[in-house]
Design a protein around this motif. Structure first.
Motif, PDB file in Angstrom:
ATOM      1  N   ARG A 191       0.839  -1.203   0.000  1.00 19.37           N
ATOM      2  CA  ARG A 191       0.000   0.000   0.000  1.00 19.37           C
ATOM      3  C   ARG A 191       0.877   1.257   0.000  1.00 19.37           C
ATOM      4  NH1 ARG A 191      -5.380   0.289   0.741  1.00 19.37           N
ATOM      5  NH2 ARG A 191      -6.280   2.327   1.238  1.00 19.37           N
TER       6      ARG A 191
ATOM      7  N   LEU B 148      -3.640   2.180  -5.607  1.00 20.77           N
ATOM      8  CA  LEU B 148      -3.331   2.273  -4.183  1.00 20.77           C
ATOM      9  C   LEU B 148      -2.121   1.440  -3.797  1.00 20.77           C
ATOM     10  CD1 LEU B 148      -6.888   2.094  -2.557  1.00 20.77           C
ATOM     11  CD2 LEU B 148      -5.429   4.089  -2.804  1.00 20.77           C
ATOM     12  N   TYR B 149      -1.595   0.652  -4.736  1.00 29.55           N
ATOM     13  CA  TYR B 149      -0.534  -0.286  -4.375  1.00 29.55           C
ATOM     14  C   TYR B 149       0.655  -0.178  -5.320  1.00 29.55           C
ATOM     15  CZ  TYR B 149      -4.142  -2.381  -1.497  1.00 29.55           C
ATOM     16  OH  TYR B 149      -5.122  -2.573  -0.564  1.00 29.55           O
TER      17      TYR B 149
END
Length: 254
Positions: free
Chosen positions: A232, A242-243
């Protein structure tokens, strides 16, 4: 005499300036916040600062990879007389190369891990495998501690538009009961060659495998699954991926 309101505004401006200077935000941008006198104006300068920090982090990461590549080259050389000509040639090549290419893989040793996993076969299975698992982790208050791994499963990707398998798994404590439709298994752990992925995941995998093919110490271990660890990042929800991904190829010593 100045009004109480004027004195209060001046005190607020002083406090705003002090807080934003602690964030290392330039005076010019602080003035724009005071003039705009809005949440949007304050948000804008903070976003600008975050973007600047991210760019600095990228540059530091590039330099770190370059230095690691030079060290790896030095470690491959025979002990003895220092061959400055060859060393300088290699070092020049490293620091003149693309600033966006992740150059050198690292060897890490993963411990055995109990995981819950979810496999989906689809023309684009990644999000469908990940979404339900993430929802369960969040509802079970496990999201903050779980390590997240993904990887292609049978049937393997072949041609565009053709369904293939993708599995997503998350580490879980021993006492946690895994609900349907998820299953559990034990990842064996062991040695992996790790490379941070760029936005071009396929190209990054090719880079990792190419580097590994040239390694004098390690080769792929086909007895274990290759993995993509999802880490993350600090992007807010709704602003993009998001990653970040670390690519993990199982290896063993030659």
């Amino acid at each position: 005499m100045r009004s109480q309101r004027g004195e209060r505004n001046e005190q607020i401006y002083i406090r705003i300036t002090a807080v934003l200077r602690k964030m290392d935000i330039p005076i010019k941008e602080i003035k724009s916040v005071i003039i705009a006198n809005s949440v949007a104006g304050l948000s804008k300068v903070i976003v600008n600062k975050l973007n600047s920090i991210r760019k600095q982090r990228e540059v530091i990461g590039v330099v770190e990879r370059q230095l690691n590549r030079v060290l790896e080259y030095l470690e491959r050389q025979n002990e003895g007389k220092l061959d400055l000509d060859n060393i300088l040639t290699e070092t020049e090549a490293v620091f003149m190369s693309s600033l966006t290419e992740p150059h050198v893989f690292k060897i890490i040793d993963l411990p055995p891990m109990r995981v819950a996993f979810h496999i989906v076969v689809d023309a684009a299975p990644e999000d469908k495998a990940m979404g339900p698992l993430m929802d369960w982790l969040k509802s079970a208050n496990l999201l903050g501690t779980a390590r997240l791994f993904g990887g292609n499963m049978k049937p393997m990707p072949s041609s565009a538009g053709k369904p293939y398998g993708y599995g997503m798994c998350a580490t879980i404590p021993a006492a946690v009961v895994v609900p349907e439709p998820f299953k559990e298994m034990q990842l064996p752990g062991g040695l992996y060659a790790m490379l941070g992925s760029s936005d071009d995941i396929g190209g990054s995998w090719k880079s990792l495998m190419n580097q590994l093919s040239q390694s004098k110490k390690y080769r792929s271990d086909r007895g274990r699954l290759c993995l993509e660890e999802h880490i993350r990042n600090d992007h807010p929800e709704g602003s993009g991926n998001l990653y970040d991904l670390n690519l993990l190829e199982p290896v063993k010593a030659k």
